[in-house]
Motif scaffolding. Structure first.
Motif, mmCIF file in Angstrom:
data_model
loop_
_atom_site.group_PDB
_atom_site.id
_atom_site.type_symbol
_atom_site.label_atom_id
_atom_site.label_comp_id
_atom_site.label_asym_id
_atom_site.label_seq_id
_atom_site.Cartn_x
_atom_site.Cartn_y
_atom_site.Cartn_z
ATOM 1 N N ILE A 1 0.877 -1.164 0.000
ATOM 2 C CA ILE A 1 0.000 0.000 0.000
ATOM 3 C C ILE A 1 0.914 1.212 0.000
ATOM 4 N N VAL A 2 0.642 2.167 -0.872
ATOM 5 C CA VAL A 2 1.455 3.377 -0.968
ATOM 6 C C VAL A 2 0.794 4.462 -0.125
ATOM 7 N N THR A 3 1.560 5.082 0.765
ATOM 8 C CA THR A 3 1.084 6.224 1.543
ATOM 9 C C THR A 3 2.014 7.393 1.287
ATOM 10 N N THR A 4 1.434 8.556 1.020
ATOM 11 C CA THR A 4 2.221 9.746 0.723
ATOM 12 C C THR A 4 1.337 10.964 0.941
ATOM 13 N N THR A 5 1.761 12.108 0.446
ATOM 14 C CA THR A 5 0.958 13.326 0.517
ATOM 15 C C THR A 5 0.896 13.977 -0.864
ATOM 16 N N ILE A 6 -0.143 14.789 -1.045
ATOM 17 C CA ILE A 6 -0.254 15.598 -2.257
ATOM 18 C C ILE A 6 -0.534 17.036 -1.839
ATOM 19 N N ARG A 7 -0.327 17.956 -2.770
ATOM 20 C CA ARG A 7 -0.613 19.363 -2.494
ATOM 21 C C ARG A 7 -2.119 19.592 -2.468
ATOM 22 N N ILE A 8 -2.541 20.461 -1.534
ATOM 23 C CA ILE A 8 -3.945 20.854 -1.465
ATOM 24 C C ILE A 8 -3.997 22.377 -1.360
ATOM 25 N N GLU A 9 -4.925 22.970 -2.094
ATOM 26 C CA GLU A 9 -5.085 24.423 -2.087
ATOM 27 C C GLU A 9 -6.340 24.795 -1.315
ATOM 28 N N LEU B 1 -2.051 17.055 1.798
ATOM 29 C CA LEU B 1 -3.120 16.141 2.180
ATOM 30 C C LEU B 1 -2.567 14.720 2.181
ATOM 31 N N PRO B 2 -2.712 13.979 3.287
ATOM 32 C CA PRO B 2 -2.258 12.590 3.266
ATOM 33 C C PRO B 2 -3.184 11.729 2.401
ATOM 34 N N ASN C 1 -7.881 4.587 -10.724
ATOM 35 C CA ASN C 1 -7.147 3.600 -11.512
ATOM 36 C C ASN C 1 -5.675 3.981 -11.707
ATOM 37 N N LEU C 2 -4.973 4.161 -10.613
ATOM 38 C CA LEU C 2 -3.564 4.555 -10.636
ATOM 39 C C LEU C 2 -2.743 3.595 -11.489
ATOM 40 N N LEU C 3 -2.091 4.127 -12.507
ATOM 41 C CA LEU C 3 -1.212 3.368 -13.401
ATOM 42 C C LEU C 3 -1.885 2.122 -13.981
ATOM 43 N N ASP C 4 -3.171 2.212 -14.237
ATOM 44 C CA ASP C 4 -3.950 1.091 -14.788
ATOM 45 C C ASP C 4 -3.886 -0.162 -13.913
ATOM 46 N N THR C 5 -3.772 0.032 -12.607
ATOM 47 C CA THR C 5 -3.744 -1.100 -11.677
ATOM 48 C C THR C 5 -5.139 -1.481 -11.202
ATOM 49 N N GLY C 6 -6.121 -0.607 -11.463
ATOM 50 C CA GLY C 6 -7.460 -0.835 -10.932
ATOM 51 C C GLY C 6 -7.596 -0.359 -9.498
ATOM 52 N N VAL C 7 -6.557 0.276 -8.967
ATOM 53 C CA VAL C 7 -6.529 0.738 -7.579
ATOM 54 C C VAL C 7 -6.620 2.259 -7.562
ATOM 55 N N ASN C 8 -7.511 2.784 -6.718
ATOM 56 C CA ASN C 8 -7.676 4.225 -6.572
ATOM 57 C C ASN C 8 -6.781 4.763 -5.469
ATOM 58 N N VAL C 9 -6.434 6.038 -5.578
ATOM 59 C CA VAL C 9 -5.752 6.753 -4.506
ATOM 60 C C VAL C 9 -6.827 7.540 -3.778
ATOM 61 N N ILE C 10 -6.880 7.396 -2.443
ATOM 62 C CA ILE C 10 -7.913 8.063 -1.651
ATOM 63 C C ILE C 10 -7.281 8.952 -0.587
ATOM 64 N N SER C 11 -8.061 9.928 -0.119
ATOM 65 C CA SER C 11 -7.584 10.802 0.950
ATOM 66 C C SER C 11 -7.627 10.044 2.268
ATOM 67 N N SER C 12 -6.661 10.325 3.126
ATOM 68 C CA SER C 12 -6.581 9.667 4.424
ATOM 69 C C SER C 12 -7.214 10.511 5.537
ATOM 70 N N ARG C 13 -7.618 11.741 5.201
ATOM 71 C CA ARG C 13 -8.302 12.590 6.181
ATOM 72 C C ARG C 13 -9.121 13.632 5.446
ATOM 73 N N SER C 14 -10.026 14.236 6.166
ATOM 74 C CA SER C 14 -10.827 15.331 5.622
ATOM 75 C C SER C 14 -10.094 16.641 5.826
ATOM 76 N N MET C 15 -10.289 17.566 4.886
ATOM 77 C CA MET C 15 -9.773 18.931 5.042
ATOM 78 C C MET C 15 -10.804 19.891 4.489
ATOM 79 N N ASP C 16 -11.210 20.819 5.359
ATOM 80 C CA ASP C 16 -12.188 21.816 4.974
ATOM 81 C C ASP C 16 -11.513 23.029 4.364
ATOM 82 N N VAL C 17 -12.329 23.896 3.780
ATOM 83 C CA VAL C 17 -11.838 25.147 3.224
ATOM 84 C C VAL C 17 -11.380 26.019 4.380
ATOM 85 N N LEU C 18 -10.316 26.729 4.151
ATOM 86 C CA LEU C 18 -9.737 27.596 5.162
ATOM 87 C C LEU C 18 -10.686 28.690 5.552
#
Length: 125
Positions: A55-63, A70-71, A108-125
């Motif tokens: 399982i891949v865990t990382t972060t992405i940018r969120i505006e 965002l984890p 469908n990350l890299l045609d694996t059939g697996v989605n990347v999902i958020s690990s927490r909620s983040m509201d608008v600032l």
């Protein structure tokens, strides 16, 4: 993880399925596992040597959120050999708040059939 080779047919690993950390001895030719205290260890030992997955865990940018990253994680395991390519693909993504925990970020990350999902909620600032 220890990968000491006893001989050409047998490999030793430490199981990571639970806190026991069983020392496994896997014979791929006979498809047998010794040293596991539960059935998950046997399955892990064979799988880890024939087709390892993670399982891949990382972060992405969120505006527009309190935090600027965002984890995220893959919903399921993907082949281990795709991990670095998967992280490169995930790093290309930026999302905008709000985001709910469990929301699909990449389908469908890299045609694996697996989605990347958020690990927490983040509201608008």
């Amino acid at each position: 993880m220890s990968d000491t080779m006893e001989n050409d047919k047998e490999k030793e690993l430490i199981c990571i399925c639970c806190p026991n950390g069983c020392h496994l001895s896997i014979n791929l030719e006979e498809k047998t596992v010794k040293g596991n205290k539960c059935p998950r260890g046997a399955k892990y030992g064979i799988s880890e040597l024939t087709h390892p997955v993670r399982i891949v865990t990382t972060t992405i940018r969120i505006e527009g959120a309190k935090h600027n990253v965002l984890p995220v994680r893959t919903e399921k395991e993907i082949p281990k050999e795709l991990m670095f390519e998967a992280i490169k693909e995930i790093n290309k993504t930026t999302v905008k708040a709000p985001v709910k925990e469990g929301q699909t970020i990449i389908e469908n990350l890299l045609d694996t059939g697996v989605n990347v999902i958020s690990s927490r909620s983040m509201d608008v600032l």
